[in-house]
Write an enzyme that holds these catalytic residues in place. Structure first.
Site, PDB file in Angstrom:
ATOM      1  N   VAL A 163      80.064  38.803  68.055  1.00 21.80           N
ATOM      2  CA  VAL A 163      79.895  37.312  67.602  1.00 21.80           C
ATOM      3  C   VAL A 163      80.289  36.294  68.413  1.00 21.80           C
ATOM      4  CG1 VAL A 163      79.794  37.918  65.013  1.00 21.80           C
ATOM      5  CG2 VAL A 163      81.915  37.600  66.202  1.00 21.80           C
TER       6      VAL A 163
ATOM      7  N   PRO B 275      80.221  33.443  71.212  1.00 21.36           N
ATOM      8  CA  PRO B 275      81.346  32.896  71.256  1.00 21.36           C
ATOM      9  C   PRO B 275      82.082  32.092  69.979  1.00 21.36           C
ATOM     10  CG  PRO B 275      79.778  31.270  71.997  1.00 21.36           C
ATOM     11  CD  PRO B 275      79.072  32.217  71.333  1.00 21.36           C
ATOM     12  N   ASP B 276      81.736  32.569  68.822  1.00 19.31           N
ATOM     13  CA  ASP B 276      82.181  31.866  67.591  1.00 19.31           C
ATOM     14  C   ASP B 276      83.671  31.890  67.643  1.00 19.31           C
ATOM     15  OD1 ASP B 276      79.515  33.295  67.469  1.00 19.31           O
ATOM     16  OD2 ASP B 276      79.392  32.361  65.597  1.00 19.31           O
ATOM     17  N   HIS B 277      84.215  32.870  67.577  1.00 18.46           N
ATOM     18  CA  HIS B 277      85.821  32.984  67.547  1.00 18.46           C
ATOM     19  C   HIS B 277      86.523  31.924  68.497  1.00 18.46           C
ATOM     20  CE1 HIS B 277      85.562  35.886  64.254  1.00 18.46           C
ATOM     21  NE2 HIS B 277      84.695  36.558  65.163  1.00 18.46           N
TER      22      HIS B 277
ATOM     23  N   ALA C 185      86.066  28.225  67.905  1.00 22.37           N
ATOM     24  CA  ALA C 185      86.782  27.881  66.857  1.00 22.37           C
ATOM     25  C   ALA C 185      88.160  27.353  67.323  1.00 22.37           C
ATOM     26  CB  ALA C 185      86.866  28.943  65.614  1.00 22.37           C
TER      27      ALA C 185
END
Length: 794
Positions: free
Chosen positions: A553, A555-557, A560
């Protein structure tokens, strides 16, 4: 950059003694306005360089040091000691990366520095932390990918796991986690005067910020926790399918019903797919006949046509671009993400111009200021907030969280884990797409939304917007990650909210940024990876058309965390100015920034410059089969010392004494022979046993761990990395992340459990909005407020 721009961290003084890839921490802070001095302290600082080198210039470090003031000091002389002491006296933050137990660590004397400067914040970087039995272990990029479980989900079954692109990717994401830690402690120091020492383990930061095995997961996982996902090639390729077309490949996303309806119309309403069962996500993801038909539909069309018509029909689509295509794409050009830097006479290359936009301006440190006013030394705003000394640095802050899916979940959750009162605002008609249902709970939502309260408000109504604005009056931060323009339509954008509360900080995150021709594109992480040139690189060299980035997943983390860094920086500025501000993050730009050295290196090579570095590691390096089913061990040799240590562990004096293998160039030339010797050794041992023996000898090595293995590994147990939580609406305990940072003063996250939709609506309406029971009942009856129904366990 406009003359009215006020860098959020202006006047914050940082001494950075780090070297190598973790200099990315200083770069993030310098871009946001901090005055960072890169100190070479004799006997203390190292000279770790990886990645492309051109002449004397190591690009990765050179890029991270743009806008950073260099300074060399020999503290063994009286004059040098006096200068060093003066710098420490004036500093807010000290970053250092001495090896635990080393002579350099003793010479630096952090304990003595902290005793003499109790208000100083020290960020101590190391591979495995300083408070555990593994503090002497060493890591490299493949080892970090192995020990975070990323490799167990990357690549084709039956083959060696595939190391993701980006020579320094785990370090970049860990740097964002480290920046969150530093700024949260800095914000607390402004109101308490107390400094801290942060014991930051790079392996832990990489595990938390790249693709956490027990964190929030993407919608396309279809409810399968990351910890249960392995390299199931057939299933992976259906999550975010990539289809061949006339001039390459296109990635298509059909997660929501409305997206499927758009695809159905676009294809001409084929009768064989009119069955209502195709409205179910699982049916769509697993239907070979459907994706075969979509493949035939795309085969004679160009990528540009498919992107244009896909967006027109509400179907998220993205061309699979090469890195060159990505860098020259109209969105990147229009937003001016890359500028040019001259590293030495004639050595000019493109570099990112900051990954955060603040108040509409790119936050980018072009040059280090010679003189800088002191930053805030107190917190006149936060000092008025209740603080109970529970070891939570963001206690007293109130955050309104409108975020959705993974980026939205993690941004708010980090605030909650560090003590802020986070209120998730949701509408029952448009719930967070990560929810399993209005009255359901699962591991992903439990992990991503813990330590939050929830209120259901219909922001489409005037009454609902009025109620939300009343919450904004007493809030500090508002978080959104809608498509650009949606927050403004709900009257929850910064331009609107600053008239409600001039001190409010608003952070928005989107796939491609708030401006430019792609701003309105629907974008999920896999689509961003395709459009940013990442997917094209996530392949085996022998199979360039078999893309292996589906499960992650990223570059979602990490996006954030960049959002949290931006928000905390603006909160620091607010203590100085009394005014809030706005920050925007484009997830595609975060990703491109992680390939900055490679991008610059390729550009220089095209211009005729020759690289002067050898490979990142000696032979051997990579993944080796170990004893067991699909068992692998990452092994890397960096230099002659590692080579001699490896030969000792292998009990191969013939290799150690071979003059042809005495140099890095020789070992690279005879790599096949060396790899065979290593494989003969690793295949007789379990990954864990091989790792322990090699690390004991000083050779970086890591067992390729499955996600489910991590909580049982003694290292993560000693670092309190995970915890079990029995949620009242869950069938069995969930494994969740635990400690977000290790320091002298910061506690582990609270035990607040993720809420159902609107679970605290009545509580928040009565206590924060001051509504009586009759008013709340009327708002609930009209649907302006919404509350949680009876919950079911799943």
């Amino acid at each position: 950059m406009g003359s009215s721009y006020d860098p959020p961290l202006a006047g914050i003084r940082i001494l950075d003694l780090s070297s190598g890839p973790m200099t990315a921490v200083g770069r993030l802070l310098a871009d946001l306005g901090a005055h960072v001095t890169a100190v070479e302290l004799a006997g203390v600082t190292g000279n770790v360089e990886v990645g492309p080198r051109f002449g004397p210039v190591a690009l990765a470090t050179a890029i991270n040091r743009l806008g950073v003031a260099p300074l060399g000091i020999d503290a063994s002389t009286p004059a040098g000691r006096q200068r060093w002491d003066g710098l420490v006296d004036a500093a807010d933050i000290l970053i250092e990366d001495t090896r635990p137990g080393s002579a350099a660590e003793r010479l630096l004397g952090v304990d003595e520095i902290r005793a003499a400067h109790p208000g100083l914040i020290v960020l101590s970087l190391s591979d495995f932390g300083r408070d555990n039995d593994f503090s002497g272990w060493q890591s490299t990029t493949p080892v970090l990918h192995a020990l975070t479980s990323e490799l167990s989900r990357s690549g084709m079954p039956g083959r060696e796991p595939l190391v993701p692109p980006g020579e320094q990717l785990p370090y970049h994401v860990a740097a964002a986690q480290a920046a969150v830690a530093v700024l949260s402690v800095l914000l607390d120091r402004l109101r308490t005067g107390a400094g801290d020492r942060i014991d930051f383990a790079i392996v832990e930061g990489a595990m938390q910020a790249l693709d956490p095995p027990f964190g929030t997961m993407g919608t396309a996982s279809a409810g399968v926790p990351v910890a249960q996902q392995n390299r199931n090639w057939a299933a992976e390729r259906l999550r975010y399918p990539i289809t061949a077309c006339r001039d390459g490949y296109i990635r298509i996303c059909l997660l929501a019903k409305r997206q499927w309806h758009g695809m159905f119309e676009w294809m001409g309403r084929p009768e064989e797919f009119a069955d209502p069962r195709f409205e179910g996500l699982r049916e769509r993801l697993t239907s070979a006949s459907l994706w075969s038909a979509i493949g035939a539909f795309c085969a004679d069309k160009t990528r540009a046509d498919l992107e244009q018509n896909g967006q027109k029909h509400g179907v998220p689509t993205a061309a699979v671009l090469s890195m060159t295509e990505a860098l020259t794409a109209e969105q990147v050009t229009a937003r001016g993400f890359f500028g040019h830097a001259e590293f030495s006479p004639g050595l000019v290359a493109p570099v990112p111009r900051g990954v955060v936009e603040v108040d509409g301006q790119r936050a980018y440190a072009v040059t280090a200021p010679v003189h800088a006013e002191r930053g805030p030394t107190s917190a006149p705003i936060l000092a008025q907030r209740r603080r109970t000394d529970q070891g939570l640095p963001l206690e007293g802050l109130r955050v309104l969280d409108l975020g959705v899916i993974v980026v939205g979940a993690d941004t708010g959750r980090l605030f909650g884990d560090l003590g802020a009162d986070v209120i998730k605002i949701e509408n029952a008609a448009f719930p967070d797409g990560m929810r399993p249902g209005r009255n359901l709970m699962n591991a992903s939502f439990a992990g991503g939304h813990r330590n939050k309260r929830a209120i259901g408000i219909d922001l489409r109504s005037a009454e609902g917007r009025t109620l939300a604005h009343r919450l904004v009056e007493e809030a500090d931060v508002v978080l959104t990650n809608f498509k650009p323009g949606v927050a403004a339509g709900l009257a929850m954008d910064h331009d609107t909210l600053m008239s409600v509360n001039p001190g409010i900080v608003v952070v928005d995150s989107s796939a491609f940024g708030p401006t430019g021709p792609w701003a309105q594109r629907l974008g999920y992480g896999p689509l961003v990876r395709a459009a940013a040139g990442f997917t094209k690189q996530w392949v085996y060299p022998s199979d360039p058309d078999e893309f292996c980035d589906t499960v992650t997943v990223y570059p979602d983390h990490v996006s954030a965390r960049i959002g949290v860094v931006a928000a905390l920086s603006l909160l620091v500025r607010r203590e100085r100015t009394g005014q809030g501000g706005a920050a925007s993050i484009a997830q595609s730009e975060v990703m491109l920034s992680h390939l900055a050295a490679e991008i610059a290196g390729e550009a220089l090579a095209r211009d005729g410059h020759e690289r002067s570095d050898a490979a990142a590691y000696d032979a051997p390096w990579g993944l080796f089969r170990a004893d067991g089913e699909d068992a692998w061990l990452a092994v890397t040799v960096r230099d002659d010392d590692d080579w001699r240590a490896l030969c000792g562990v292998l009990e191969r004096p013939d290799l150690a004494g071979d003059p042809e293998l005495a140099t890095k160039a020789g070992r690279d030339r005879y790599r096949t022979r060396i790899d065979q010797a290593v494989s003969e050794w690793t295949c007789r041992r379990s990954p864990a046993d091989g790792m322990i023996l090699l690390q004991a000898a000083g050779v970086p090595a890591g067992a390729v761990m499955q996600a489910a293995d991590l909580p049982q590994w003694e290292y993560y147990a000693q670092r309190r990395a995970f915890r079990e939580e029995l949620h009242p609406h869950g069938k069995e305990p969930y494994v969740l992340e635990n400690a977000q940072l290790h320091s002298e003063r910061i506690a582990d996250p609270p035990l607040g459990q993720a809420p159902l939709l609107g679970e605290q609506t009545v509580e928040i309406a009565t206590t924060l909005l001051g509504l009586d029971d009759a008013a709340v009942a009327g708002l609930l009856e009209r649907g302006v407020l919404q509350t949680a129904p009876e919950a079911r366990r799943v």
